[in-house]
Design an enzyme around this catalytic site. Structure first.
Site, PDB file in Angstrom:
ATOM      1  N   GLY A 107       0.841  -1.192   0.000  1.00 19.08           N
ATOM      2  CA  GLY A 107       0.000   0.000   0.000  1.00 19.08           C
ATOM      3  C   GLY A 107       0.870   1.232   0.000  1.00 19.08           C
ATOM      4  N   CYS A 108       0.454   2.229   0.722  1.00 13.27           N
ATOM      5  CA  CYS A 108       1.182   3.497   0.802  1.00 13.27           C
ATOM      6  C   CYS A 108       2.588   3.287   1.355  1.00 13.27           C
ATOM      7  CB  CYS A 108       0.405   4.458   1.704  1.00 13.27           C
ATOM      8  SG  CYS A 108       1.301   5.961   2.093  1.00 13.27           S
TER       9      CYS A 108
END
Length: 184
Positions: A13-14
């Site tokens: 993800g981020c």
């Protein structure tokens, strides 16, 4: 004495979240956010965010296997994100937010494959793991403003609501593996 550090490259993800988690572990050094797994050279953040470059937001770092093993790093990786959602982590949607392990060698590939099989066989997650397992080609470091993002921006709302729970989780479950300055 020369240390035999190894390199690990993960996408969960981020990259701000993933960087904040892994930089806190003893034996982990030089954690860098960046882009990998895509098809254009030197992709800028604004292009990666569109999902059109094929890159994942990821991190790359060195680790000392005498202090923390690749298997332990895999455990942290799978504990701190949802590996069952395709191209999504929370509100972040798109291929750039996919769960992926970019292995540096056959040993890492085998360890990752075995660990994913273990998690699936034990039904640790309600749904099957969709983490991409791919040979590392090129890792492009992100722009400097992404470096050490969480530590520089702890008061920002994204950090408060998204990253803080991940940091608190590792403090609870891995306190014996954390660097002293991150235990408090």
């Amino acid at each position: 004495m020369i240390k035999n550090y190894e390199t690990a490259t993960f996408a969960a993800g981020c990259f701000w979240c993933t960087e904040a988690v892994f930089q806190r572990f003893s034996g982990v050094f030089n954690v860098k956010s960046g882009y990998t797994g895509g098809f254009i050279k030197n992709p800028p953040y604004r292009e990666v965010c569109t999902g059109r470059t094929g890159h994942a937001e990821g991190i790359q770092f060195e680790f000392d296997p005498e202090i923390i093993s690749y298997r332990e790093l895999l455990e942290v990786f799978f504990t701190t994100h949802d590996p069952t959602t395709l191209n999504r982590q929370g509100n972040d949607k798109g291929t750039q937010y996919r769960s992926a392990i970019f292995y540096a060698n056959e040993k890492q590939k085998e360890e990752a494959t075995n660990y994913i099989d273990f998690l699936n066989n034990e039904r640790v997650f309600a749904d099957p793991i969709v983490t991409e397992l791919k040979s590392l080609t090129t890792f492009y470091p992100a722009e400097v403003e992404h470096d050490d993002y969480y530590n520089r921006n702890k008061e920002q709302m994204y950090c408060q609501y998204i990253i803080n729970p991940k940091v608190e989780k590792i403090k609870k479950h891995y306190v014996d593996k954390l660097k002293v300055e991150y235990i408090k």
